[in-house]
Design a protein around this motif. Structure first.
Motif, mmCIF file in Angstrom:
data_model
loop_
_atom_site.group_PDB
_atom_site.id
_atom_site.type_symbol
_atom_site.label_atom_id
_atom_site.label_comp_id
_atom_site.label_asym_id
_atom_site.label_seq_id
_atom_site.Cartn_x
_atom_site.Cartn_y
_atom_site.Cartn_z
ATOM 1 N N ALA A 149 0.879 -1.089 -0.029
ATOM 2 C CA ALA A 149 -0.021 0.002 -0.068
ATOM 3 C C ALA A 149 0.862 1.087 0.088
ATOM 4 O O ALA A 149 1.956 1.347 0.567
ATOM 5 C CB ALA A 149 -1.029 -0.171 1.313
ATOM 6 N N LEU A 150 0.270 2.299 -0.412
ATOM 7 C CA LEU A 150 1.182 3.567 -0.679
ATOM 8 C C LEU A 150 0.573 4.242 0.411
ATOM 9 O O LEU A 150 -0.587 4.593 0.738
ATOM 10 C CB LEU A 150 0.740 4.558 -1.749
ATOM 11 C CG LEU A 150 1.391 5.489 -1.950
ATOM 12 C CD1 LEU A 150 2.926 5.642 -1.793
ATOM 13 C CD2 LEU A 150 0.785 6.363 -3.153
ATOM 14 N N GLU B 112 3.346 15.066 -2.604
ATOM 15 C CA GLU B 112 3.390 14.647 -1.076
ATOM 16 C C GLU B 112 4.468 13.284 -1.227
ATOM 17 O O GLU B 112 4.381 12.441 -2.056
ATOM 18 C CB GLU B 112 2.167 14.017 -0.638
ATOM 19 C CG GLU B 112 2.305 13.625 0.599
ATOM 20 C CD GLU B 112 0.706 12.829 1.042
ATOM 21 O OE1 GLU B 112 0.538 12.725 2.418
ATOM 22 O OE2 GLU B 112 -0.324 13.073 0.314
ATOM 23 N N VAL B 113 5.231 13.165 -0.153
ATOM 24 C CA VAL B 113 6.107 11.980 -0.112
ATOM 25 C C VAL B 113 5.198 10.763 0.434
ATOM 26 O O VAL B 113 4.479 10.820 1.656
ATOM 27 C CB VAL B 113 7.290 12.395 1.081
ATOM 28 C CG1 VAL B 113 7.948 10.991 1.257
ATOM 29 C CG2 VAL B 113 8.290 13.074 0.516
ATOM 30 N N GLY B 114 5.105 9.874 -0.464
ATOM 31 C CA GLY B 114 4.359 8.498 0.059
ATOM 32 C C GLY B 114 5.201 7.499 0.200
ATOM 33 O O GLY B 114 6.385 7.388 -0.417
ATOM 34 N N VAL B 115 4.981 6.483 1.040
ATOM 35 C CA VAL B 115 6.134 5.401 1.006
ATOM 36 C C VAL B 115 5.169 4.052 0.813
ATOM 37 O O VAL B 115 4.168 3.931 1.301
ATOM 38 C CB VAL B 115 6.414 5.259 2.718
ATOM 39 C CG1 VAL B 115 7.365 4.100 3.092
ATOM 40 C CG2 VAL B 115 6.927 6.373 3.088
ATOM 41 N N ILE B 116 5.859 3.242 0.001
ATOM 42 C CA ILE B 116 4.974 2.214 -0.430
ATOM 43 C C ILE B 116 5.742 0.983 0.159
ATOM 44 O O ILE B 116 6.996 0.442 0.485
ATOM 45 C CB ILE B 116 5.514 1.531 -1.732
ATOM 46 C CG1 ILE B 116 5.236 2.951 -2.960
ATOM 47 C CG2 ILE B 116 4.935 0.232 -2.616
ATOM 48 C CD1 ILE B 116 5.875 2.661 -4.223
ATOM 49 N N LEU B 117 4.750 0.362 1.365
ATOM 50 C CA LEU B 117 5.087 -0.557 2.194
ATOM 51 C C LEU B 117 4.666 -1.889 1.679
ATOM 52 O O LEU B 117 3.566 -1.936 1.052
ATOM 53 C CB LEU B 117 4.425 -0.369 3.639
ATOM 54 C CG LEU B 117 5.076 0.852 4.540
ATOM 55 C CD1 LEU B 117 4.444 0.842 5.807
ATOM 56 C CD2 LEU B 117 6.467 0.594 4.673
ATOM 57 N N ILE B 118 5.379 -2.812 2.088
ATOM 58 C CA ILE B 118 4.654 -4.227 1.742
ATOM 59 C C ILE B 118 5.090 -5.195 2.742
ATOM 60 O O ILE B 118 5.936 -4.863 3.717
ATOM 61 C CB ILE B 118 5.560 -4.812 0.540
ATOM 62 C CG1 ILE B 118 5.061 -6.262 -0.137
ATOM 63 C CG2 ILE B 118 6.935 -4.967 0.674
ATOM 64 C CD1 ILE B 118 5.059 -6.737 -1.302
ATOM 65 N N ASN B 119 4.026 -6.066 3.051
ATOM 66 C CA ASN B 119 4.187 -6.831 4.174
ATOM 67 C C ASN B 119 4.478 -8.326 3.694
ATOM 68 O O ASN B 119 3.906 -9.004 3.072
ATOM 69 C CB ASN B 119 2.736 -7.093 4.855
ATOM 70 C CG ASN B 119 2.759 -8.253 5.853
ATOM 71 O OD1 ASN B 119 3.784 -8.606 6.401
ATOM 72 N ND2 ASN B 119 1.550 -8.234 6.750
ATOM 73 N N LEU B 120 6.036 -8.515 4.073
ATOM 74 C CA LEU B 120 6.394 -9.854 3.807
ATOM 75 C C LEU B 120 6.471 -10.883 5.000
ATOM 76 O O LEU B 120 7.069 -11.995 4.804
ATOM 77 C CB LEU B 120 8.014 -9.752 3.453
ATOM 78 C CG LEU B 120 8.183 -8.719 2.156
ATOM 79 C CD1 LEU B 120 9.580 -8.473 1.892
ATOM 80 C CD2 LEU B 120 7.555 -9.415 0.827
ATOM 81 N N ARG C 176 13.890 4.598 2.931
ATOM 82 C CA ARG C 176 14.296 3.493 3.232
ATOM 83 C C ARG C 176 13.598 2.709 4.551
ATOM 84 O O ARG C 176 12.762 3.457 5.033
ATOM 85 C CB ARG C 176 15.929 3.463 3.763
ATOM 86 C CG ARG C 176 16.816 3.953 2.798
ATOM 87 C CD ARG C 176 18.224 3.793 3.149
ATOM 88 N NE ARG C 176 19.103 4.523 2.438
ATOM 89 C CZ ARG C 176 20.400 4.735 2.673
ATOM 90 N NH1 ARG C 176 21.117 4.089 3.660
ATOM 91 N NH2 ARG C 176 21.363 5.109 1.520
ATOM 92 N N PRO C 177 13.735 1.414 4.381
ATOM 93 C CA PRO C 177 12.792 0.664 5.560
ATOM 94 C C PRO C 177 13.398 0.834 6.761
ATOM 95 O O PRO C 177 14.612 1.520 7.001
ATOM 96 C CB PRO C 177 13.119 -0.748 5.067
ATOM 97 C CG PRO C 177 13.609 -0.842 3.814
ATOM 98 C CD PRO C 177 14.678 0.439 3.550
ATOM 99 N N THR D 35 8.443 -4.035 4.890
ATOM 100 C CA THR D 35 9.675 -3.167 4.214
ATOM 101 C C THR D 35 9.185 -2.341 3.370
ATOM 102 O O THR D 35 7.966 -2.288 2.783
ATOM 103 C CB THR D 35 10.819 -4.148 3.762
ATOM 104 O OG1 THR D 35 11.861 -3.500 3.398
ATOM 105 C CG2 THR D 35 10.142 -4.839 2.371
ATOM 106 N N VAL D 36 10.103 -1.452 2.705
ATOM 107 C CA VAL D 36 9.768 -0.376 1.687
ATOM 108 C C VAL D 36 10.025 -1.204 0.393
ATOM 109 O O VAL D 36 11.050 -1.672 0.144
ATOM 110 C CB VAL D 36 10.658 0.841 1.697
ATOM 111 C CG1 VAL D 36 10.520 1.693 0.684
ATOM 112 C CG2 VAL D 36 10.366 1.595 2.863
#
Length: 147
Positions: free
Chosen positions: A45-46, A91-99, A64-65, A76-77
């Motif tokens: 998700a962003l 806007e600064v968005g952060v793409i997070l993923i759930n590993l 960075r993560p 993590t990113v």
């Protein structure tokens, strides 16, 4: 050397900041005042931050993560490190993923990533038919072993 980066903070969170005097990265927080985002395993998700910035030319901001989220939850990113270019003003968005193996909930004001600022070179590519020889040559991808 200290560079100045102008920011606009449209969140209720503190501006990104270094956690300790020796920190290389500034912690940045999720801007989710009215909601939460649940990341099931394998999903991304962003995440909005409410932060906008103007970097000096010749500088980038790497997203960075955070090591604690990675170790404890597998978060993590996704495009680590993400790059914010000097001419970007959104806007600064952060793409997070759930590993990880469990759903993870991102909440307002949670520290979700870190920002590392770096100078970079701009280059002019010159096409050629040959490259200079080196001792390494074309060796890569673990060619020197693990010990």
């Amino acid at each position: 050397m200290i560079a100045t980066v102008s920011i606009i903070n449209r969140s209720s969170n503190p501006a990104p900041a270094y956690a300790t005097p020796g920190s290389a990265g500034m912690d940045i927080r999720a801007n989710l005042p009215d909601t939460e985002i649940v990341l099931p395993p394998g999903q991304r998700a962003l995440i909005p931050t409410g932060i906008y910035m103007a970097l000096p030319e010749g500088m980038e901001c790497q997203v960075r993560p955070r090591s604690g989220l990675a170790l404890k939850h597998g978060i993590t990113v996704l495009n680590a490190p993400g790059t914010i270019d000097s001419d970007y003003r959104g806007e600064v968005g952060v793409i997070l993923i759930n590993l990880g193996s469990e759903p993870f909930t991102v909440r307002h004001s949670e520290r979700i990533a870190q920002l590392v600022f770096a100078h970079h070179a701009c280059v002019r590519l010159e096409e050629t038919d040959t490259l200079p020889d080196t001792q390494r040559g074309e060796g890569g991808f673990g060619h020197s072993g693990v010990n």
